[in-house]
Design an enzyme around this catalytic site. Sequence first.
Site, mmCIF file in Angstrom:
data_model
loop_
_atom_site.group_PDB
_atom_site.id
_atom_site.type_symbol
_atom_site.label_atom_id
_atom_site.label_comp_id
_atom_site.label_asym_id
_atom_site.label_seq_id
_atom_site.Cartn_x
_atom_site.Cartn_y
_atom_site.Cartn_z
ATOM 1 N N GLU A 116 -5.071 10.538 17.195
ATOM 2 C CA GLU A 116 -5.439 11.937 17.029
ATOM 3 C C GLU A 116 -6.371 12.129 15.834
ATOM 4 O O GLU A 116 -7.364 12.873 15.895
ATOM 5 C CB GLU A 116 -4.185 12.799 16.861
ATOM 6 C CG GLU A 116 -3.305 12.898 18.096
ATOM 7 C CD GLU A 116 -2.439 11.669 18.307
ATOM 8 O OE1 GLU A 116 -1.779 11.589 19.358
ATOM 9 O OE2 GLU A 116 -2.422 10.771 17.431
ATOM 10 N N GLN B 232 0.821 -1.207 0.000
ATOM 11 C CA GLN B 232 0.000 0.000 0.000
ATOM 12 C C GLN B 232 0.856 1.258 0.000
ATOM 13 O O GLN B 232 1.622 1.480 0.937
ATOM 14 C CB GLN B 232 -0.904 -0.027 1.235
ATOM 15 C CG GLN B 232 -1.756 1.221 1.428
ATOM 16 C CD GLN B 232 -2.723 1.048 2.590
ATOM 17 O OE1 GLN B 232 -3.741 0.385 2.457
ATOM 18 N NE2 GLN B 232 -2.401 1.639 3.724
ATOM 19 N N GLY B 233 0.723 2.084 -1.015
ATOM 20 C CA GLY B 233 1.482 3.324 -1.125
ATOM 21 C C GLY B 233 0.643 4.520 -0.747
ATOM 22 O O GLY B 233 0.196 5.282 -1.622
ATOM 23 N N TYR B 234 0.406 4.691 0.551
ATOM 24 C CA TYR B 234 -0.372 5.821 1.045
ATOM 25 C C TYR B 234 0.522 6.823 1.766
ATOM 26 O O TYR B 234 0.702 7.953 1.340
ATOM 27 C CB TYR B 234 -1.469 5.340 2.009
ATOM 28 C CG TYR B 234 -2.742 4.859 1.360
ATOM 29 C CD1 TYR B 234 -2.819 4.570 0.004
ATOM 30 C CD2 TYR B 234 -3.892 4.661 2.118
ATOM 31 C CE1 TYR B 234 -3.990 4.128 -0.569
ATOM 32 C CE2 TYR B 234 -5.078 4.217 1.549
ATOM 33 C CZ TYR B 234 -5.122 3.950 0.207
ATOM 34 O OH TYR B 234 -6.283 3.514 -0.347
ATOM 35 N N SER B 235 1.077 6.420 2.922
ATOM 36 C CA SER B 235 1.800 7.348 3.796
ATOM 37 C C SER B 235 3.048 7.919 3.138
ATOM 38 O O SER B 235 3.726 7.242 2.349
ATOM 39 C CB SER B 235 2.195 6.650 5.097
ATOM 40 O OG SER B 235 1.061 6.278 5.842
ATOM 41 N N SER C 177 4.389 -1.428 4.245
ATOM 42 C CA SER C 177 4.546 -2.788 4.766
ATOM 43 C C SER C 177 4.805 -3.788 3.645
ATOM 44 O O SER C 177 4.059 -3.866 2.671
ATOM 45 C CB SER C 177 3.290 -3.202 5.535
ATOM 46 O OG SER C 177 3.069 -2.351 6.633
ATOM 47 N N SER D 273 -3.928 7.340 13.132
ATOM 48 C CA SER D 273 -3.500 7.601 14.503
ATOM 49 C C SER D 273 -4.693 7.956 15.394
ATOM 50 O O SER D 273 -5.765 8.332 14.919
ATOM 51 C CB SER D 273 -2.482 8.745 14.530
ATOM 52 O OG SER D 273 -3.115 9.973 14.219
ATOM 53 N N GLU E 18 -10.379 -2.411 5.224
ATOM 54 C CA GLU E 18 -9.306 -2.740 6.163
ATOM 55 C C GLU E 18 -9.851 -3.067 7.541
ATOM 56 O O GLU E 18 -9.249 -3.835 8.294
ATOM 57 C CB GLU E 18 -8.326 -1.568 6.260
ATOM 58 C CG GLU E 18 -7.127 -1.831 7.157
ATOM 59 C CD GLU E 18 -6.150 -0.672 7.183
ATOM 60 O OE1 GLU E 18 -4.964 -0.905 7.460
ATOM 61 O OE2 GLU E 18 -6.570 0.471 6.923
#
Length: 398
Positions: free
Chosen positions: A379, A131-134, A172, A377, A255
Amino acid sequence: MDLTYSEADQAFRAEVRAWLEEHLSGEYAALRGLGGAGRDHEAHDERLAWNRHLAAHGWTCLGWPTEHGGRGLSLWQQVIFHEEYARADAPARVNHLGEELLGPTLVEHGTPAQQERFLPRIRAVEELWCQGYSEPGAGSDLANVQTKARLVSASSTTEGQWVLDGQKVWTSNAHESDWIFVLARTEPGSRRHEGLSFLLVPIDQEGVEVRPIEQLTGGSEFNEVFFTGARTGADLVVGEPGRGWAVAMSLLGHERGVSVLGQIVGFSRELRGLVEVARGNGTLDDPVVRDRLARATVELEVIRLNALRSLGGTDRPAGADSIAKLVWAGWHQRLGELAMDVLGPAGLTARPGATYELDEWQRLYLFSRADTIYGGSDEVQRNILAERVLGLPREARG
């Protein structure tokens, strides 16, 4: 809602249990308990072979529609499979991102050509996905994605392609994957959720570099991924170009689906193991420790029942996914802290004779530090609940 299982469901549970008991033997017997969070480096090739064995016997993509190669099983039967899989201490599967996240997203948003190209290979575990998100500046604030992609038109000698430049992080198992689904900014000058596209990109090419990140747990399942003129086909955008945010959010909804129930069963196994450690070293006699273990047991059962209610109810409450993530992440992190208190001084040292070899409780503690960060997260989850569910004023953003 009714949380009981029908006779047919109980028969299916017996079938799953019997199959796992029969097949987690021989060459696969040694794989029990291997893999998982913080331990994805364990026996990867062997677990890949096991995952393909599952596929060959029809135990992958259980909830996918039959017309897309799945088994079309009910929600409760999917829950049963994940529960029994965890109870059998079966090894962590290597195809989670493809089977549980991308596959259902392609079923929902993909073109017929994309479905025909990718779904059979995901189901058979022939191609692995990450997964290429962050990004360094867009982790929990995913809308701040800066990786760019531009569409290069076809010519007389080449087909149309997307060309990518940028960086992803905390990816990951990118070092073990064949493909990466990427959220990239494809409309120059766009901001936040607008102008993003969801692209499918092959990893094995000159323009993609994967750099593993060594973790405190000793593994390197997380990676940095750099795109420098990386390319993918013009037709490998899922959904409309510039409208990738909706696709990305749809994927995140998958997810937090039925596999969470299997995760909770795994948590239960960890908790039972910790109780046995406490009983063995005498810390169970401490009333404070005993009370904390009892509280953890009750809390986990509440988490399980709430997950079943949220997944199976016809009227799913607003913010259910964010609430679930907040609750289980905090619980698991506290379990890691409790494990260190149960171990006492023994939890501070590596195994005798090892340069840096952690036991399962040390690895649990260290990896659980990330529970309240990855997957959204704490937050961000609280902001979602405050702003989108409770209607409170939005947080000031630069």
